[in-house]
Scaffold this motif. Sequence first.
Motif, short mmCIF file in Angstrom:
data_model
loop_
_atom_site.label_atom_id
_atom_site.label_comp_id
_atom_site.label_asym_id
_atom_site.label_seq_id
_atom_site.Cartn_x
_atom_site.Cartn_y
_atom_site.Cartn_z
N LEU A 49 3.06 -0.47 8.35
CA LEU A 49 3.92 -1.80 8.90
C LEU A 49 5.23 -1.51 7.91
CD1 LEU A 49 0.92 -2.39 7.57
CD2 LEU A 49 1.93 -4.69 6.75
N ASP A 50 6.42 -1.88 8.59
CA ASP A 50 7.79 -1.71 8.10
C ASP A 50 8.08 -2.21 7.08
OD1 ASP A 50 8.41 -0.25 10.76
OD2 ASP A 50 8.29 -2.36 11.91
N PRO A 51 9.08 -2.17 6.12
CA PRO A 51 9.54 -2.39 5.31
C PRO A 51 9.29 -4.27 5.05
CG PRO A 51 11.07 -0.64 5.46
CD PRO A 51 9.70 -1.36 6.46
N GLY A 52 8.87 -4.82 4.35
CA GLY A 52 8.90 -6.72 4.43
C GLY A 52 8.01 -7.11 5.16
N GLN A 64 -13.47 -6.19 2.46
CA GLN A 64 -12.68 -5.03 2.92
C GLN A 64 -12.04 -3.73 2.48
OE1 GLN A 64 -8.21 -6.24 3.54
NE2 GLN A 64 -8.29 -4.80 5.76
N LEU A 65 -12.49 -2.77 1.96
CA LEU A 65 -11.63 -1.93 1.60
C LEU A 65 -10.46 -1.34 1.98
CD1 LEU A 65 -12.26 0.25 -0.54
CD2 LEU A 65 -13.49 2.07 1.49
N LEU A 66 -9.23 -1.46 1.23
CA LEU A 66 -7.78 -0.68 1.60
C LEU A 66 -7.93 0.72 1.06
CD1 LEU A 66 -4.82 -3.50 2.07
CD2 LEU A 66 -6.38 -2.19 4.16
N TYR A 67 -7.11 1.87 2.13
CA TYR A 67 -7.43 2.74 1.19
C TYR A 67 -5.94 3.65 1.96
CZ TYR A 67 -6.68 7.68 -0.30
OH TYR A 67 -6.11 8.42 -0.75
N VAL A 68 -4.68 3.15 0.48
CA VAL A 68 -3.65 3.35 0.86
C VAL A 68 -3.17 4.79 0.72
CG1 VAL A 68 -0.70 2.99 0.25
CG2 VAL A 68 -3.19 1.46 -0.71
N LEU A 69 -2.42 5.51 2.39
CA LEU A 69 -1.94 6.48 2.76
C LEU A 69 -0.32 6.89 2.42
CD1 LEU A 69 -3.14 6.39 6.28
CD2 LEU A 69 -4.62 7.60 4.90
N SER A 70 0.58 5.82 2.62
CA SER A 70 1.78 5.79 2.66
C SER A 70 2.76 4.59 1.30
CB SER A 70 2.17 7.25 2.90
OG SER A 70 2.17 6.34 4.25
N GLY A 71 3.81 5.14 0.73
CA GLY A 71 4.93 3.85 1.43
C GLY A 71 4.30 2.57 -0.25
N LYS A 72 5.66 2.52 0.07
CA LYS A 72 4.80 0.95 -1.11
C LYS A 72 4.27 -0.11 -0.80
CE LYS A 72 8.72 0.90 -3.55
NZ LYS A 72 9.58 0.71 -4.16
N ALA A 87 0.32 5.34 -2.66
CA ALA A 87 -0.56 6.15 -1.97
C ALA A 87 -1.84 6.79 -2.71
CB ALA A 87 0.06 7.59 -1.49
N GLY A 88 -3.08 6.65 -1.91
CA GLY A 88 -4.09 7.02 -2.58
C GLY A 88 -4.93 6.29 -3.71
N ASP A 89 -4.25 4.90 -4.18
CA ASP A 89 -4.65 3.66 -4.88
C ASP A 89 -5.86 3.28 -3.36
OD1 ASP A 89 -3.34 3.73 -6.46
OD2 ASP A 89 -2.05 2.01 -6.34
N GLY A 102 1.03 -6.02 2.57
CA GLY A 102 1.92 -5.77 2.73
C GLY A 102 3.06 -4.27 2.51
N ALA A 103 4.01 -4.93 3.01
CA ALA A 103 4.80 -3.48 2.63
C ALA A 103 5.99 -4.41 1.60
CB ALA A 103 5.50 -3.05 3.48
N THR A 104 6.17 -3.17 1.14
CA THR A 104 7.61 -3.97 -0.04
C THR A 104 9.00 -4.31 0.50
OG1 THR A 104 7.75 -1.69 -1.12
CG2 THR A 104 6.62 -2.64 -2.06
N PRO A 105 9.07 -4.61 -0.01
CA PRO A 105 11.16 -5.06 0.82
C PRO A 105 11.58 -3.94 1.11
CG PRO A 105 10.58 -6.65 -0.50
CD PRO A 105 9.41 -5.80 -0.70
N ASP A 106 11.40 -2.43 0.66
CA ASP A 106 12.01 -1.83 0.89
C ASP A 106 11.59 0.16 0.74
OD1 ASP A 106 10.48 -1.04 -1.96
OD2 ASP A 106 12.07 -0.39 -3.43
N SER A 107 9.92 -0.40 1.78
CA SER A 107 9.11 0.71 1.42
C SER A 107 8.23 0.60 2.74
CB SER A 107 8.34 0.97 0.77
OG SER A 107 8.04 2.49 1.07
N PRO A 108 8.11 1.48 3.84
CA PRO A 108 7.53 1.15 4.68
C PRO A 108 5.81 1.25 4.39
CG PRO A 108 7.85 3.36 5.40
CD PRO A 108 8.91 2.40 4.02
N PHE A 109 4.48 0.96 4.51
CA PHE A 109 3.55 1.34 4.54
C PHE A 109 2.17 1.55 5.11
CE2 PHE A 109 -0.12 -1.66 2.06
CZ PHE A 109 -0.62 -0.90 1.41
N SER A 110 1.43 2.44 4.62
CA SER A 110 0.49 3.17 5.82
C SER A 110 -1.17 2.84 5.46
CB SER A 110 0.73 3.93 6.19
OG SER A 110 -0.13 4.24 7.12
N TYR A 111 -1.88 2.63 5.14
CA TYR A 111 -3.53 2.24 5.00
C TYR A 111 -4.15 2.53 5.70
CZ TYR A 111 -3.20 -2.34 6.44
OH TYR A 111 -3.43 -3.62 6.89
N ILE A 112 -5.05 2.93 5.08
CA ILE A 112 -6.85 2.45 5.71
C ILE A 112 -7.22 0.96 5.67
CG2 ILE A 112 -8.53 3.62 6.90
CD1 ILE A 112 -7.44 6.44 7.04
#
Length: 133
Positions: A49-52, A64-72, A87-89, A102-112
Amino acid sequence: MMGNPKHMTIQRPGNAVRSPADIATAPFWVEMLLEGAADGENTAMRASLDPGTITRWHTHPRGQLLYVLSGKGLAQHEGGAVEELRAGDAVWFATGEKHWHGATPDSPFSYISIQASEAGRIVDWLEPVEVLS
């Protein structure tokens, strides 16, 4: 949907598509990793996801299980506080638990995300998130 493979398979990167526009504040990249069709089979995807960008409120018939890969990221369940994700949560949303992420306003966000199928569905999309608090 195709159903879970009956033997070892390798999914190479590069098959990402844009999400439908009406499930989040903006389309985001989704890469299917595993597609379950029968009740109890898992579906897994990588989302970027893009920021915001945040999803609508939604539920999953078997959780649902979310595993955060990168970003906030941010996540909230109905009636709960907005939580920051890094990341790692790993986040579990229970069966039928109304939530968004979703993504914070100032960071992209990637998850599985991993969720099981029930009666041919893995998610029930609801209304947009009104205000982030």
